[in-house]
Design a protein around this motif. Structure first.
Motif, PDB file in Angstrom:
ATOM      1  N   ARG A  98       0.845  -1.200   0.000  1.00 22.42           N
ATOM      2  CA  ARG A  98       0.000   0.000   0.000  1.00 22.42           C
ATOM      3  C   ARG A  98       0.878   1.246   0.000  1.00 22.42           C
ATOM      4  NH1 ARG A  98      -1.540   3.620   3.613  1.00 22.42           N
ATOM      5  NH2 ARG A  98      -3.582   4.654   3.366  1.00 22.42           N
ATOM      6  N   ALA A  99       1.906   1.293   0.876  1.00 18.90           N
ATOM      7  CA  ALA A  99       2.769   2.479   0.918  1.00 18.90           C
ATOM      8  C   ALA A  99       3.584   2.607  -0.360  1.00 18.90           C
ATOM      9  CB  ALA A  99       3.695   2.393   2.134  1.00 18.90           C
ATOM     10  N   ALA A 100       4.067   1.487  -0.928  1.00 23.32           N
ATOM     11  CA  ALA A 100       4.841   1.549  -2.167  1.00 23.32           C
ATOM     12  C   ALA A 100       4.002   2.069  -3.328  1.00 23.32           C
ATOM     13  CB  ALA A 100       5.399   0.170  -2.495  1.00 23.32           C
ATOM     14  N   ASN A 106       7.057   6.611  -8.087  1.00 26.85           N
ATOM     15  CA  ASN A 106       7.956   5.622  -8.700  1.00 26.85           C
ATOM     16  C   ASN A 106       9.103   5.388  -7.716  1.00 26.85           C
ATOM     17  OD1 ASN A 106       9.650   4.064 -10.250  1.00 26.85           O
ATOM     18  ND2 ASN A 106       9.465   5.343 -12.091  1.00 26.85           N
ATOM     19  N   TYR A 107       8.976   4.345  -6.956  1.00 28.74           N
ATOM     20  CA  TYR A 107       9.979   4.134  -5.899  1.00 28.74           C
ATOM     21  C   TYR A 107      11.342   3.741  -6.466  1.00 28.74           C
ATOM     22  CZ  TYR A 107       8.528  -0.786  -6.453  1.00 28.74           C
ATOM     23  OH  TYR A 107       8.223  -2.028  -6.957  1.00 28.74           O
ATOM     24  N   ILE A 108      11.425   3.132  -7.646  1.00 34.14           N
ATOM     25  CA  ILE A 108      12.730   2.796  -8.243  1.00 34.14           C
ATOM     26  C   ILE A 108      13.503   4.073  -8.568  1.00 34.14           C
ATOM     27  CG2 ILE A 108      13.880   1.696 -10.175  1.00 34.14           C
ATOM     28  CD1 ILE A 108      12.700  -0.281  -8.271  1.00 34.14           C
ATOM     29  N   GLN A 109      12.846   5.005  -9.219  1.00 36.66           N
ATOM     30  CA  GLN A 109      13.505   6.266  -9.555  1.00 36.66           C
ATOM     31  C   GLN A 109      13.850   7.049  -8.298  1.00 36.66           C
ATOM     32  OE1 GLN A 109      11.138   8.755 -12.093  1.00 36.66           O
ATOM     33  NE2 GLN A 109      12.771  10.282 -12.383  1.00 36.66           N
ATOM     34  N   ALA A 110      12.954   6.994  -7.307  1.00 41.95           N
ATOM     35  CA  ALA A 110      13.222   7.724  -6.065  1.00 41.95           C
ATOM     36  C   ALA A 110      14.443   7.154  -5.353  1.00 41.95           C
ATOM     37  CB  ALA A 110      11.984   7.659  -5.168  1.00 41.95           C
ATOM     38  N   VAL A 111      14.582   5.841  -5.321  1.00 40.32           N
ATOM     39  CA  VAL A 111      15.739   5.218  -4.669  1.00 40.32           C
ATOM     40  C   VAL A 111      17.017   5.548  -5.424  1.00 40.32           C
ATOM     41  CG1 VAL A 111      16.805   3.007  -4.135  1.00 40.32           C
ATOM     42  CG2 VAL A 111      14.407   3.387  -3.588  1.00 40.32           C
ATOM     43  N   VAL A 145      21.380   5.797   5.380  1.00 41.53           N
ATOM     44  CA  VAL A 145      20.588   6.929   4.896  1.00 41.53           C
ATOM     45  C   VAL A 145      19.403   6.447   4.068  1.00 41.53           C
ATOM     46  CG1 VAL A 145      20.641   8.996   3.456  1.00 41.53           C
ATOM     47  CG2 VAL A 145      22.532   8.504   4.992  1.00 41.53           C
ATOM     48  N   LEU A 146      19.646   5.485   3.171  1.00 37.68           N
ATOM     49  CA  LEU A 146      18.575   5.000   2.301  1.00 37.68           C
ATOM     50  C   LEU A 146      17.513   4.239   3.087  1.00 37.68           C
ATOM     51  CD1 LEU A 146      20.636   3.788  -0.792  1.00 37.68           C
ATOM     52  CD2 LEU A 146      19.212   5.829  -0.624  1.00 37.68           C
ATOM     53  N   ASP A 147      17.905   3.435   4.039  1.00 37.72           N
ATOM     54  CA  ASP A 147      16.932   2.670   4.810  1.00 37.72           C
ATOM     55  C   ASP A 147      16.038   3.590   5.636  1.00 37.72           C
ATOM     56  OD1 ASP A 147      15.639   0.448   5.711  1.00 37.72           O
ATOM     57  OD2 ASP A 147      17.073   0.033   7.321  1.00 37.72           O
ATOM     58  N   GLU A 148      16.622   4.652   6.143  1.00 35.33           N
ATOM     59  CA  GLU A 148      15.821   5.594   6.927  1.00 35.33           C
ATOM     60  C   GLU A 148      14.854   6.377   6.047  1.00 35.33           C
ATOM     61  OE1 GLU A 148      16.521   9.360  10.006  1.00 35.33           O
ATOM     62  OE2 GLU A 148      18.230   8.296   9.067  1.00 35.33           O
ATOM     63  N   ALA A 149      15.294   6.743   4.834  1.00 33.37           N
ATOM     64  CA  ALA A 149      14.443   7.559   3.951  1.00 33.37           C
ATOM     65  C   ALA A 149      13.365   6.740   3.268  1.00 33.37           C
ATOM     66  CB  ALA A 149      15.306   8.253   2.910  1.00 33.37           C
ATOM     67  N   THR A 150      13.645   5.479   2.940  1.00 35.95           N
ATOM     68  CA  THR A 150      12.677   4.664   2.207  1.00 35.95           C
ATOM     69  C   THR A 150      11.755   3.875   3.120  1.00 35.95           C
ATOM     70  OG1 THR A 150      14.302   2.865   2.099  1.00 35.95           O
ATOM     71  CG2 THR A 150      14.243   4.426   0.244  1.00 35.95           C
ATOM     72  N   GLY A 151      11.909   3.987   4.428  1.00 38.34           N
ATOM     73  CA  GLY A 151      11.034   3.247   5.333  1.00 38.34           C
ATOM     74  C   GLY A 151       9.577   3.660   5.197  1.00 38.34           C
ATOM     75  N   ILE A 155       9.556   0.333   1.742  1.00 30.72           N
ATOM     76  CA  ILE A 155      10.704  -0.328   1.114  1.00 30.72           C
ATOM     77  C   ILE A 155      11.791  -0.481   2.169  1.00 30.72           C
ATOM     78  CG2 ILE A 155      12.487  -0.145  -0.664  1.00 30.72           C
ATOM     79  CD1 ILE A 155      10.495   1.473  -2.316  1.00 30.72           C
ATOM     80  N   ARG A 156      12.435  -1.624   2.185  1.00 30.64           N
ATOM     81  CA  ARG A 156      13.566  -1.868   3.081  1.00 30.64           C
ATOM     82  C   ARG A 156      14.815  -2.099   2.237  1.00 30.64           C
ATOM     83  NH1 ARG A 156      12.135  -6.435   5.958  1.00 30.64           N
ATOM     84  NH2 ARG A 156      13.250  -7.769   4.478  1.00 30.64           N
TER      85      ARG A 156
END
Length: 355
Positions: A98-100, A106-111, A145-151, A155-156
């Protein structure tokens, strides 16, 4: 065609299509979001699911497995103002479908964009040498940094790996020269160490060889001295045990005289007076004991021995004369006051001893 038949066929097809739209089969490790009248309703789980056709809208599947994304190389400026190309690989997993779907477009581009910006911040505080040798540090900082921002996006981020760091060509050439110089230095050091070790081992071997050779010579000298001591002792005991008379000692002295005359530097001789008197006594004994007309076969065994002594005396005299002619005038001196090397020759032989 009968219109009722057409209506019946249409109703049957509509019912089949409606049933197909109402049934959704979701594979394992997949998920699909459902909207009812434009609003999020629920997330379909793996297995058989039923929805209301024409009212519920089912969105495409979302993969819940761990995914790997490789981003294209990104130019990054280091602390010492050098531009390097860094290629990264990202391992992530969707934990909340649901969050993704609703928290990020677009979570791929955001990551990817978040990885580039974080990488530039981390590498910008390091010089080139530290950047090349601190990959683990960069990976851990990126992952945090990425794990904190994409939580909040559902996304993990499991791992972030730097696949390649490419410095400029000029820097590569300088690094190759430096590495070549370091290798040459290590090779020279190893060569010098090998030569030093070889010289040390050679010196140790020479030392051991000289020690063993000296020990062998010492042992040989000791054994030779012991042998000579035993030989002299045996000769001395034999001489005293047999009690030789003056004639035998004079005979031995006559045999040594030719050897004394053969040396080039023998220009001065000392002959004890006892030897001269002993030789005169021997010669007188020979002349008195032997008849002039007798032959060698007619003489007894003792007369033959006396004749050999006389011949030895004549040979000694001839050797002395030849040595004087070859080496020049020599001095022949009789030391009357010196002690005789042959004890017992100073007394004159008696008639019994002549016989």
């Amino acid at each position: 065609m009968d219109p009722l038949l057409l209506v019946g066929i249409f109703i049957i097809l509509f019912a089949v299509i409606t049933m197909l739209k109402a049934v959704r089969i979701i594979p394992q490790a997949r998920a699909r979001n459902v909207e009812r009248l434009g609003r999020y309703h629920r997330t379909l789980k793996p297995g058989l699911n039923f929805v209301i056709p024409y009212i519920d809208r089912v969105y495409p599947m979302i993969d819940l497995r761990e995914q790997v994304v490789s981003f294209r190389p990104q130019p990054v400026i280091t602390e010492d103002n050098l531009v390097v190309e860094i290629d990264t690989v990202l391992y992530f997993q969707v934990t909340d479908p649901r969050a993704a779907a609703y928290e990020i477009a677009n979570y791929i581009q955001a990551v990817e964009q978040l990885t580039v910006t974080t990488l530039r911040n981390v590498v910008g505080s390091m010089d080139l040498e530290k950047t090349l040798t601190s990959r683990d540090t960069i990976n851990s900082q990126l992952r945090g940094v990425l794990d904190e921002a994409t939580g909040k996006w559902g996304i993990r981020v499991n791992r972030v790996e730097i696949k390649a760091i490419d410095p400029p060509k000029t820097i590569k050439d300088a690094m190759e020269k430096q590495m070549r110089a370091e290798r040459d230095k290590r090779a020279a050091i190893l060569n010098a160490e090998g030569q030093r070790q070889s010289q040390i081992l050679t010196a140790e071997g020479d030392k051991q060889s000289r020690i063993l050779r000296a020990e062998g010579q010492r042992t040989a000298a000791i054994l030779e001295a012991e042998g000579q001591s035993r030989a002299i002792d045996q000769v001395f005991q034999a001489v005293h045990r047999n009690d030789p008379d003056p004639k035998l000692l004079a005979y031995q002295y006559l045999q040594v005289l030719p050897q004394l005359a053969q040396g080039d530097g023998n220009t001065f001789w000392v002959i004890p007076s006892e030897v001269t008197s002993a030789l005169q006594g021997v010669s007188k004994a020979f002349t008195e004991a032997l008849p002039r007309t007798a032959t060698r076969e007619d003489l007894p065994e003792s007369s033959a021995a006396d004749e050999e002594v006389a011949k030895a005396a004549e040979a000694a005299a001839e050797a002395v004369a030849d040595a004087q002619e070859a080496n020049g005038p020599r001095q022949l001196t009789q030391a009357a006051d010196e002690p005789s090397p042959f004890p017992g020759l100073d007394k004159k032989p008696t008639e019994a001893e002549h016989r």
